[in-house]
Design a protein around this motif. Structure first.
Motif, PDB file in Angstrom:
ATOM      1  N   THR A 287     -38.546  -0.080 -21.075  1.00  0.00           N
ATOM      2  CA  THR A 287     -39.697  -1.208 -19.912  1.00  0.00           C
ATOM      3  C   THR A 287     -39.895  -0.163 -18.746  1.00  0.00           C
ATOM      4  N   PHE A 288     -40.686  -1.272 -17.858  1.00  0.00           N
ATOM      5  CA  PHE A 288     -41.211   0.414 -17.212  1.00  0.00           C
ATOM      6  C   PHE A 288     -40.400   0.155 -15.770  1.00  0.00           C
ATOM      7  N   SER A 289     -40.093  -0.759 -15.408  1.00  0.00           N
ATOM      8  CA  SER A 289     -38.918  -1.317 -14.200  1.00  0.00           C
ATOM      9  C   SER A 289     -37.241  -1.614 -14.294  1.00  0.00           C
ATOM     10  N   THR A 290     -36.682  -1.109 -13.927  1.00  0.00           N
ATOM     11  CA  THR A 290     -35.281  -0.844 -13.556  1.00  0.00           C
ATOM     12  C   THR A 290     -34.751  -2.567 -13.742  1.00  0.00           C
ATOM     13  N   THR A 291     -35.419  -3.849 -12.717  1.00  0.00           N
ATOM     14  CA  THR A 291     -35.457  -4.867 -12.637  1.00  0.00           C
ATOM     15  C   THR A 291     -35.614  -5.075 -14.206  1.00  0.00           C
ATOM     16  N   LEU A 292     -36.995  -5.362 -15.076  1.00  0.00           N
ATOM     17  CA  LEU A 292     -37.383  -5.702 -15.776  1.00  0.00           C
ATOM     18  C   LEU A 292     -36.526  -5.579 -17.059  1.00  0.00           C
ATOM     19  N   GLU A 447     -43.547  -4.841 -22.240  1.00  0.00           N
ATOM     20  CA  GLU A 447     -44.559  -4.582 -21.244  1.00  0.00           C
ATOM     21  C   GLU A 447     -45.429  -3.538 -21.035  1.00  0.00           C
ATOM     22  N   ALA A 448     -45.774  -2.972 -22.910  1.00  0.00           N
ATOM     23  CA  ALA A 448     -46.021  -1.477 -22.569  1.00  0.00           C
ATOM     24  C   ALA A 448     -47.775  -1.939 -22.382  1.00  0.00           C
ATOM     25  N   GLN A 449     -48.270  -2.481 -21.661  1.00  0.00           N
ATOM     26  CA  GLN A 449     -49.931  -2.633 -21.529  1.00  0.00           C
ATOM     27  C   GLN A 449     -49.537  -1.916 -20.341  1.00  0.00           C
TER      28      GLN A 449
END
Length: 585
Positions: A287-292, A447-449
């Motif tokens: 995904t795009f962030s470490t949190t996610l 969260e590919a958008q």
């Protein structure tokens, strides 16, 4: 051997008890699983229950566990204080649906008192009432309603349903029936439930039954279910979700849907399916962030709790973290320019060149979304590029002013030995193009958008021409960080392999309806693929309240009064969230 099951109605009711009460229930549940016939088990047959297989088990002086007990089978169904537990059992029965073959806990119709009984009115008033609220399902034959999983004794109530009463009715129905009726109410024709009828068919193995009943095979699995009652939408898949999660595709595929429809759940299950099918395959769940990524990691552990070794072949990471690691392993050390570095260089360059009317913020966005993203190294390349997603139209003269600044950014980055993440992805893609052994056989992106151009180009290189190697879940309506661009131009073509989820598990009908007003009914990407935002919520809730105030002070006082009222209603402060428009507020 006794099959030991727990129903989702049990975990829901368990969560409503106090901490001390839950501990006592868990102890009793463990004892039941270890030895249901132990002398200490206090079973009591429920004489008033219509289902003669319901029994109560004493947990404490006032807490009773409702179980469904048959030869070779024991299921935990509900837990509550004595009178409430008995009343629940008297209103339920476990049966096999005559059309679909799925096991269902059905609410006994003649014992339900919540359905509003129409008051007597004159014939003229009845006609007006019918005209104002037409019956939604009166035209459907029994066979159709039964094919959606509606229990036979609820057919008459379903036929009498109007727009005003639909939520009163569906709250009493099994989930597959409720979802189908909600679809029909908004003009969508649902697919009939799968049919699994026959002497060899196990009603608990039906895909709909597996959403509400779970077989517990050992004490460790029961402990996990008790300590964190399983997330229904993370463990049990709706048939539409299961199809997307398990289907094999002959190229890149994508699932979309509005918030709450289970896209992340599908991504998790798809990653696990890849690891299960291909024991030698390496799977990236990104995904795009470490949190996610941390949140995904927790959900994955919950999903594969009984098979922890699967996790050894599934890497869950933020995509940038993966790229940095692969770059260092395959190319060497790197100094990455962060946003502050870029903005500092742009600020200095604006004094050395003529930026015209453009601000540092605009130039930073132009660098990030156009020049750096598409790796534009020359004036000619920038002059001719299509600036998709950038709302300000730029004639050649203004592009020349912008380039005079951003060309300096290129030179300064080289001078300082810095590389942007876009440059790092570009270098990685070049190095890995045609690589015989890619770092991952399968990549699943949540969260590919918010994927960037360089990230998608890099993923396309990793996948190569292997079928089923790339899978994306996302919602164009939730895009935050990236401007739109053509996936097809980068070699990722999902035409014919795109699916949309339409059942919302997380958001009430009232809140979703309010939120739907903020976006169009469908969102199209640059390649022309439409993503419908139509969804049906599976539960009812309270109406959102919107208030406006004349001043900020009045608003603050209004919010404070609301919070005090909720706390007086015994809502815990930890259960309340307050959102504001900025960090300063």
């Amino acid at each position: 051997m006794t099959a030991f099951r727990i129903a989702d109605t049990f975990t829901d009711s368990l969560a409503r008890l106090t901490g001390e009460e839950q501990k006592a229930v868990k102890t009793t549940a463990f004892d039941l699983q270890l030895d249901p016939a132990a002398p200490g088990m206090s079973f009591h047959k429920l004489d008033k229950a219509k289902d003669r297989n319901f029994w109560s088990v004493r947990v404490s002086r006032d807490i009773r566990l409702i179980v469904h007990r048959m030869p070779g089978s024991l299921m935990l169904c509900y837990v509550a204080h004595h009178d409430k537990a008995y009343a629940w059992a008297e209103r339920r029965k476990l049966e096999v649906h005559p059309t679909t073959g799925a096991a269902q806990l059905v609410e006994v119709r003649e014992r339900v008192e919540e359905i509003t009984v129409p008051k007597y009115v004159h014939h003229e008033e009845q006609a007006l009432a019918r005209a104002a609220s037409p019956l939604l399902f009166a035209h459907l034959p029994d066979e159709t309603l039964l094919s959606y999983g509606v229990p036979a004794e609820w057919l008459a109530d379903v036929r009498a349903t109007t727009d005003e009463s639909i939520f009163e009715v569906v709250e009493h129905l099994p989930r597959e029936a409720a979802e189908a009726l909600l679809d029909l109410a908004v003009g969508v024709t649902p697919a009939p439930a799968p049919t699994e009828i026959g002497p060899a068919a196990d009603p608990f193995e039906h895909v709909d039954a597996q959403r509400r009943f779970r077989v517990i095979t050992d004490v460790e699995e029961l402990a996990r279910a008790m300590d964190a009652p399983w997330d229904k939408w993370a463990v049990f898949l709706h048939p539409a979700q299961r199809d997307v999660a398990e289907r094999r595709f002959n190229g890149p595929a994508r699932v979309s849907g509005s918030a709450g429809t289970g896209k992340t759940v599908v991504a998790l299950h798809r990653a696990v399916n890849h690891a299960t099918r291909d024991p030698e395959g390496r799977v990236l769940l990104a995904t795009f962030s470490t949190t996610l990524a941390n949140a995904l990691r927790i959900s994955l552990r919950r999903l594969i709790g009984s098979e922890p070794r699967l996790g050894d072949r599934i890497e869950v990471s933020a995509l940038d973290d993966v790229a940095l690691r692969l770059y260092k392993r395959n190319i060497g050390k790197v100094k990455v320019a962060i946003e502050a570095d870029i903005m500092s260089i742009i600020g200095d360059a604006m004094f050395r060149a003529d930026p015209g009317k453009f601000t540092a913020a605009f130039l930073g966005a132009e660098w990030s979304h156009v020049v750096d993203a598409w790796r534009l190294e020359s004036w000619e390349a920038y002059r001719d590029v299509a600036r998709l997603g950038r709302r300000t139209r730029l004639p050649e003269k203004q592009r020349a002013q912008i380039w005079s600044v951003l060309d300096i950014v290129h030179a300064e980055l080289r001078e300082r030995g810095l590389m942007t993440m876009a440059g790092l992805y570009d270098a990685l893609a070049t190095r890995m193009a045609g690589m015989r052994n890619p770092p991952f056989e399968y990549v699943v992106v949540d969260e590919a958008q918010d994927l960037s151009v360089p990230q998608l180009r890099f993923l396309a290189v990793i996948a190569g021409d292997r079928p089923d190697a790339l899978f994306f879940s996302g919602d164009l309506g939730q895009r935050i960080f990236q401007s739109p661009f053509s996936w097809r131009q980068l070699g990722v073509d999902v035409r014919g392999r795109s699916s949309t989820l339409r059942v919302n598990y997380r958001t009430s009908h009232q809140i979703r309806s309010q939120a739907d007003r903020l976006l169009d009914a469908s969102v199209a990407d640059v390649d022309g693929d439409d993503e419908s935002r139509h969804a049906v919520s599976v539960f009812n809730g309270t109406e959102p309240v919107v208030k406006t105030y004349g001043t900020e002070a009045e608003e603050n006082a209004g919010v404070a009064d609301y919070l005090r009222a909720r706390i007086e209603d015994d809502v815990l402060p930890s259960e309340i969230a307050v959102f504001v428009r900025s960090a300063a507020q």
